[in-house]
Design a protein around this motif. Structure first.
Motif, PDB file in Angstrom:
ATOM      1  N   LEU A 165       7.776  -4.652  -0.724  1.00  0.00           N
ATOM      2  CA  LEU A 165       6.619  -5.492  -1.034  1.00  0.00           C
ATOM      3  C   LEU A 165       6.820  -6.955  -0.649  1.00  0.00           C
ATOM      4  CD1 LEU A 165       5.488  -4.053  -4.498  1.00  0.00           C
ATOM      5  CD2 LEU A 165       4.742  -3.424  -2.199  1.00  0.00           C
ATOM      6  N   ASN A 185       0.032   5.458  -8.930  1.00  0.00           N
ATOM      7  CA  ASN A 185       1.337   5.029  -8.431  1.00  0.00           C
ATOM      8  C   ASN A 185       2.449   5.548  -9.334  1.00  0.00           C
ATOM      9  OD1 ASN A 185       2.794   3.260  -6.434  1.00  0.00           O
ATOM     10  ND2 ASN A 185       3.461   2.271  -8.308  1.00  0.00           N
ATOM     11  N   SER A 202      -0.071   0.408  -4.010  1.00  0.00           N
ATOM     12  CA  SER A 202       0.350  -0.974  -4.247  1.00  0.00           C
ATOM     13  C   SER A 202      -0.581  -1.990  -3.589  1.00  0.00           C
ATOM     14  CB  SER A 202       1.783  -1.188  -3.747  1.00  0.00           C
ATOM     15  OG  SER A 202       2.692  -0.394  -4.468  1.00  0.00           O
ATOM     16  N   ILE A 232      10.821   0.363  -3.315  1.00  0.00           N
ATOM     17  CA  ILE A 232       9.415  -0.015  -3.131  1.00  0.00           C
ATOM     18  C   ILE A 232       9.247  -1.523  -3.322  1.00  0.00           C
ATOM     19  CG2 ILE A 232       7.085   0.204  -4.082  1.00  0.00           C
ATOM     20  CD1 ILE A 232       7.769   3.103  -4.764  1.00  0.00           C
ATOM     21  N   CYS A 233       9.857  -2.048  -4.377  1.00  0.00           N
ATOM     22  CA  CYS A 233       9.735  -3.483  -4.654  1.00  0.00           C
ATOM     23  C   CYS A 233      10.293  -4.322  -3.506  1.00  0.00           C
ATOM     24  CB  CYS A 233      10.452  -3.825  -5.957  1.00  0.00           C
ATOM     25  SG  CYS A 233       9.626  -3.187  -7.443  1.00  0.00           S
ATOM     26  N   SER A 277       3.314   5.191  -1.598  1.00  0.00           N
ATOM     27  CA  SER A 277       3.220   4.336  -2.778  1.00  0.00           C
ATOM     28  C   SER A 277       2.754   2.934  -2.408  1.00  0.00           C
ATOM     29  CB  SER A 277       4.576   4.266  -3.484  1.00  0.00           C
ATOM     30  OG  SER A 277       4.526   3.386  -4.581  1.00  0.00           O
ATOM     31  N   VAL A 278       3.287   2.409  -1.312  1.00  0.00           N
ATOM     32  CA  VAL A 278       2.944   1.046  -0.903  1.00  0.00           C
ATOM     33  C   VAL A 278       1.510   0.966  -0.398  1.00  0.00           C
ATOM     34  CG1 VAL A 278       3.442  -0.782   0.768  1.00  0.00           C
ATOM     35  CG2 VAL A 278       5.318   0.379  -0.409  1.00  0.00           C
ATOM     36  N   ARG A 291       0.403 -10.373  -3.381  1.00  0.00           N
ATOM     37  CA  ARG A 291       1.804  -9.948  -3.534  1.00  0.00           C
ATOM     38  C   ARG A 291       2.177  -9.839  -5.011  1.00  0.00           C
ATOM     39  NH1 ARG A 291       6.279 -13.080  -0.252  1.00  0.00           N
ATOM     40  NH2 ARG A 291       5.553 -11.665   1.375  1.00  0.00           N
ATOM     41  N   GLN A 341       3.717  -2.300  -9.741  1.00  0.00           N
ATOM     42  CA  GLN A 341       4.973  -1.561  -9.885  1.00  0.00           C
ATOM     43  C   GLN A 341       5.522  -1.644 -11.309  1.00  0.00           C
ATOM     44  OE1 GLN A 341       6.188   0.493  -7.600  1.00  0.00           O
ATOM     45  NE2 GLN A 341       4.405  -0.083  -6.380  1.00  0.00           N
ATOM     46  N   MET A 350       0.756  -6.705  -6.353  1.00  0.00           N
ATOM     47  CA  MET A 350       1.495  -5.499  -5.968  1.00  0.00           C
ATOM     48  C   MET A 350       2.733  -5.320  -6.846  1.00  0.00           C
ATOM     49  SD  MET A 350       1.165  -5.210  -1.803  1.00  0.00           S
ATOM     50  CE  MET A 350       2.002  -6.744  -1.426  1.00  0.00           C
TER      51      MET A 350
END
Length: 532
Positions: free
Chosen positions: A159, A130, A322, A155-156, A317-318, A340, A347, A343
């Motif tokens: 999530l 990642n 992740s 990305i965050c 990426s997810v 969660r 990150q 994930m």
């Protein structure tokens, strides 16, 4: 202060942790019915979404640099992708039926505590990949850091969406791919006035050299997807019906990857006409177009196409890192970490490992990442043997979360030595070739043997694990000739047919050859044998 620490600790504990909070929380148990939202269309579309990355556009460049023609490389890709798709379906089947992820599936083969090692391995690889994949798009400059942080924050934000609801992102990604592919093809073909010479070039190698290259790249293209194959259950657990994943994987994956590769080849071929040299990376191609002809139209075109590629990178990426990392980390520390939280932790760790340093100064480390399929093959072979031969499709779900001696997967203090014998021997057989791939000088025979590292790893680990189970039979082993896989596992609290009757499947009668309906009631829920 003590009361504050106690309150904080209580807040950190995951709600829904079971009797053994170090093995169980609600996130890693079989999915509830409402969370099984992915259909056959979702899985088919998923692979178009996953394949349409910047790396996917030039996936065949390394093979072509060795002298193979474009269409020979495409044929290698087709063969490799179809072979690995079979492994996807087979290894993800327990996830589709029992709706559990890769870490929990490991417990059935490696033991409830022995599963820690393969799960930890996969979690570390997901975190590192990642970070590396995000770091590829930015340099260690002020502008590069700003871009990296913005991308990281994007990305965050994604999530926060629950994974069962993320299928909308899959459909959007397919649309993004179609737009970007048509846009790049139209633009570059217009600038070049044709497709360029690459697609019509023949092979520059012949004879045995060519044959070995074809063999090498067929398995290399397959092995490059070994990560997806090993943790296929992480995605297939979201299936509405177990069979929804079959066509979506067997057809969707090869077709998706091939279409992306062909588009990438055509776009790269036009670069030889436009610039007089071959430019494989589509992002670099956009940069060259803008640098050499800085107009408002080109700026706008580059901006929108780069935006589409950015979304592709975000999706990758997810879904590729992740989500698997979240599953793995949650299974390692289920008392305090949900999927969660896992994930998000992925990150944070991806940021802290300083991916720019890894990319700029650790070429051996990057080669190690590319060779990691050897270890994943050993794990995958063991999982396949355990599910299809040893357990015959039957997993005692409650026992996967039990840490006591009464659990079927406790083995020897929670560790299954049979799995570790198979794992160590398989890795040892391929280790010399692994060193050669890392730059150590080895004989050509070992180098060529390593071309087959992935299928050899699957076969060896499968065979050795089976032999160990025949020599030393575990507590839970289903007799040969009986198939105990349920049609679709349902949580006991959600079953509406009859209290405790949660497993409905078919069993092959070895005497008559006919299928009989079987059900597993309360005894099966306790991990005890159920008579048909």
């Amino acid at each position: 202060m003590t009361s504050f620490a106690s309150a904080l600790k209580r807040r950190l504990v995951i709600k829904g942790s079971g009797e053994n909070p170090f093995l169980d929380n609600d996130d890693i148990r079989p999915l509830s019915l409402e969370d099984r939202t992915w259909t056959q269309t979702t899985y088919f579309t998923f692979w178009f979404s996953a394949a349409a990355t910047v790396a996917g556009w030039y996936s065949g460049s390394a093979a072509q640099s060795t002298g193979l023609s474009v269409w020979e490389v495409v044929a290698c890709q087709a063969a490799g992708y179809f072979l690995i798709a079979i492994v996807f379906v087979a290894n993800g089947r327990p996830g589709a039926v029992y709706h559990i992820g890769f870490p929990i599936l490991n417990r059935a083969a490696f033991g409830v505590y022995g599963a820690w090692w393969p799960t930890f391995n996969r979690a570390v690889m997901a975190v590192v990949w990642n970070g590396v994949n995000m770091g590829k798009g930015s340099a260690l400059t002020s502008g590069g850091m700003i871009g990296y942080v913005i991308f990281w924050l994007m990305i965050c934000s994604v999530l926060w969406i629950r994974i069962p609801k993320m299928r909308i992102l899959i459909y959007i990604k397919l649309l993004v791919y179609i737009i970007s592919a048509i846009g790049m093809l139209t633009w570059t073909l217009t600038l070049a006035g044709g497709i360029g010479p690459i697609l019509s070039q023949g092979s520059r190698v012949h004879g045995s050299e060519k044959a070995w290259l074809i063999v090498r790249f067929v398995w290399l293209f397959a092995a490059n997807c070994a990560t997806f194959a090993s943790n296929a259950a992480d995605f297939q657990r979201y299936a509405q019906k177990p069979n929804d994943v079959i066509l979506g994987n067997l057809v969707g994956f090869p077709v998706a990857d091939l279409s992306v590769a062909i588009v990438g080849n055509i776009v790269a071929s036009t670069s030889t006409v436009i610039f007089g040299e071959l430019v494989w990376n589509p992002i670099m191609l956009l940069d060259r177009i803008q640098a050499e002809n800085y107009t408002a139209a080109n700026r706008a075109g580059c901006f929108f196409l780069a935006l589409l590629f950015a979304y592709s990178a975000l999706f990758s990426s997810v879904f590729e890192n992740s989500i698997p990392a979240g599953n793995d980390i949650a299974a390692l520390v289920p008392k305090y970490i949900s999927i969660r939280r896992g994930m998000f932790l992925c990150q944070v760790l991806s940021f802290l490992i300083n991916p720019w340093f890894l990319l700029s100064s650790a070429s051996v480390f990057i080669r190690f990442l590319g060779s990691y399929q050897m270890f994943l093959a050993a794990i995958t072979g063991i999982l396949l043997c355990n599910y299809y031969v040893v357990s015959r499709g039957e997993l005692l779900v409650p026992d996967l979360f039990m840490g006591g001696r009464s659990g079927a997967y406790y083995f020897s203090r929670g560790w299954n030595f049979r799995a570790y014998i198979a794992y160590v021997v398989t890795v040892a057989v391929n280790f010399a070739g692994f060193l050669g791939n890392m730059g150590v000088e080895v004989p050509i025979g070992i180098t060529r043997f390593y071309y087959f590292a992935y299928p050899v790893g699957l076969f060896l680990s499968f065979s050795i694990f089976l032999l160990c189970n025949l020599i030393s039979r575990p507590a839970h082993i289903v007799p040969w000739g009986r198939w105990r896989e349920p049609k679709n596992y349902v949580r006991p609290e959600e079953d509406t047919r009859s209290p405790g009757i949660v497993l409905i499947g078919t069993e092959l009668d070895s005497e008559t050859g006919s299928n009989k309906v079987i059900s597993a009631g309360n005894n099966a829920e306790k991990g005890l044998e159920v008579k048909s």
